[in-house]
Write an enzyme that holds these catalytic residues in place. Structure first.
Site, PDB file in Angstrom:
ATOM      1  N   TRP A 157       0.868  -1.185   0.000  1.00 39.59           N
ATOM      2  CA  TRP A 157       0.000   0.000   0.000  1.00 39.59           C
ATOM      3  C   TRP A 157       0.898   1.226   0.000  1.00 39.59           C
ATOM      4  CZ3 TRP A 157      -2.138   2.591   4.874  1.00 39.59           C
ATOM      5  CH2 TRP A 157      -3.097   3.557   4.554  1.00 39.59           C
ATOM      6  N   ASP A 238      -0.559  -5.646   9.301  1.00 43.15           N
ATOM      7  CA  ASP A 238      -1.599  -4.721   8.867  1.00 43.15           C
ATOM      8  C   ASP A 238      -2.768  -5.553   8.352  1.00 43.15           C
ATOM      9  OD1 ASP A 238      -3.125  -2.593   8.095  1.00 43.15           O
ATOM     10  OD2 ASP A 238      -1.768  -1.865   6.536  1.00 43.15           O
ATOM     11  N   LYS A 274     -13.174  -1.612   5.270  1.00 48.34           N
ATOM     12  CA  LYS A 274     -13.616  -2.469   4.173  1.00 48.34           C
ATOM     13  C   LYS A 274     -14.696  -3.453   4.617  1.00 48.34           C
ATOM     14  CE  LYS A 274     -10.403  -0.937   1.273  1.00 48.34           C
ATOM     15  NZ  LYS A 274      -9.636  -0.011   2.113  1.00 48.34           N
TER      16      LYS A 274
END
Length: 429
Positions: A157, A238, A274
């Site tokens: 990311w 993460d 999400k």
């Protein structure tokens, strides 16, 4: 004399004397460089400005339903109704480290209710901004073996790099994605972990790797845990897609839970953007696993100071919604069904795209990676030139490295995208 008369007239009329406006004598910010726009938001802006009726947005990392609309989860709608009808809810500050019942439930979701660390009080919990909070804490208190360095997967990311740079930790990339196989470069990853100085910090994507969609297998996670213990490395997990990847909350937490059982030193950054569709509410948690309860108490005290100086108190709305989902049995079961709805639709899009490319269009190359990858994103394996051609000629917006958001595909646009991809690969677009 004329100027004196003007002063007297101004005094009599009550108007302040007029003075000549001057330009600032010192330019304070003239050396500030102009930063480039964020690539994803720039892509979205270009998509919105495009007037072509065929346009498709495969750049944004947010779920869309089969009509290309944002989807508010039914469980979130119900939780919101409950929250708004609760007369006891106020707008007072939350505690510095977050809503306690929410953060405790979030830890159980991530680590399981049987987690030894939870049972022994060895988990330190913070309420929001997990990646930054974790990075800031490490920058202040981790006993670095050399200059502060974080190993990030290549690719990762994009925001990971800036998050760590901003707190004085230098990002270094380790091999992860193999463009030849459009899969995991596991040997390169293991070599980097082995060669890193002892007690190095590695950021690991817990599931649904962003941006590749390529995850290690359970057997490979076991090998990685062996290496981490052998070298004394620290795992910075993460986890932004728990449940969203496979449709199973427990399965997607498998790597994190396995590392805990093996005793790998670690922290976990958790997000509900999400899997609950709460993109704008910024709701998540940071879990730091300590060796003892006393250690956890000391870590918690310092995290509290870090949070106080950064944001003072975390936002309440999203935390209260997730608290209801996690602690209300009916809502929790509804949420799990909502997660399956999102995950299974994306899996179905993978199957359909693979079928069209492989069986109907017979697009040159092997497209099995479309169905072997997992989660929101897929690395198509096409070249930057091919991706650019699809953007400019087909009005399909995607990142230049060929990453697409599977959530942007639906029954109305999947064939058009597949045909555009086919033409780009053949050089006929």
């Amino acid at each position: 004399m004329a100027s004196r008369v003007k002063q007297i007239l101004a005094h009599v009329s009550g108007e302040p004397p007029r003075t000549k406006m001057s330009e600032p004598s010192i330019q304070v910010w003239q050396d500030v460089p102009l930063a480039p726009p964020d690539s994803i938001f720039k892509l979205t802006a270009a998509y919105k400005a495009d007037t072509d009726p065929r346009k498709v947005n495969l750049g944004v990392g947010a779920y869309r339903d089969d009509n290309n609309k944002p989807w508010i989860l039914p469980s979130i709608k119900e939780a919101n109704r409950k929250l708004l009808s609760d007369e006891s809810v106020d707008h007072e500050y939350l505690p510095i480290l977050g809503l306690p019942e929410y953060t405790a439930a979030a830890a159980r979701l991530m680590l399981s209710s049987e987690s030894p660390a939870i049972k022994e009080g060895r988990v330190t919990i913070s309420g929001t901004g997990a990646n930054h909070s974790g990075a800031l804490f490490l920058s202040k208190f981790y006993q670095w073996n050399g200059p502060p360095t974080i190993y990030l997967s290549n690719p990762t990311w994009a925001n990971h790099h800036q998050i760590f740079k901003n707190v004085g930790i230098q990002p270094v990339e380790y091999p992860y994605y193999d463009p030849k196989t459009i899969g995991l470069d596991f040997s390169g990853m293991k070599e980097a972990i082995t060669n890193a100085v002892p007690r190095s910090v590695f950021l690991l994507h817990a599931c649904a790797h962003n941006p590749t969609g390529v995850d290690p297998t359970p057997e490979q996670w076991a090998e990685l845990a062996d290496l981490f213990l052998e070298k004394g490395h620290y795992a910075f997990f993460d986890c932004a897609y728990q449940g969203f990847a496979s449709g199973d909350l427990d399965k997607d937490a498998g790597a994190v839970r396995y590392f805990e059982t093996r005793g790998v030193p670690m922290l976990v950054c958790q997000s509900f953007a999400k899997n609950a569709g709460l993109y704008g509410e910024r709701v998540g948690a940071l879990h730091v696993l300590a060796a003892t309860k006393d250690e956890a108490d000391r870590v918690r005290s310092q995290l509290s100071i870090c949070q106080r100086s950064e944001i003072s108190n975390p936002p309440a709305y999203g935390a209260r919604l997730i608290n209801l989902l996690l602690n209300d049995e009916h809502l929790f079961e509804q949420w799990k069904e909502d997660i399956k709805t999102m995950a299974y639709r994306i899996i179905e899009m993978r199957k359909q795209l693979h079928h069209i490319l492989t069986n109907e269009l017979q697009t040159p190359g092997n497209w099995d990676h479309i169905i072997s990858q997992i989660g929101m994103f897929s690395f198509t394996g096409i070249t930057p030139a091919q991706a650019n051609a699809i953007i400019e000629k087909a009005h399909v917006y995607m990142t230049g490295n060929g990453r697409i958001s599977m959530a942007g595909l639906n029954s109305n646009n999947i064939r058009y995208f597949a045909e555009s991809l086919d033409k780009a690969v053949r050089g006929t677009l």
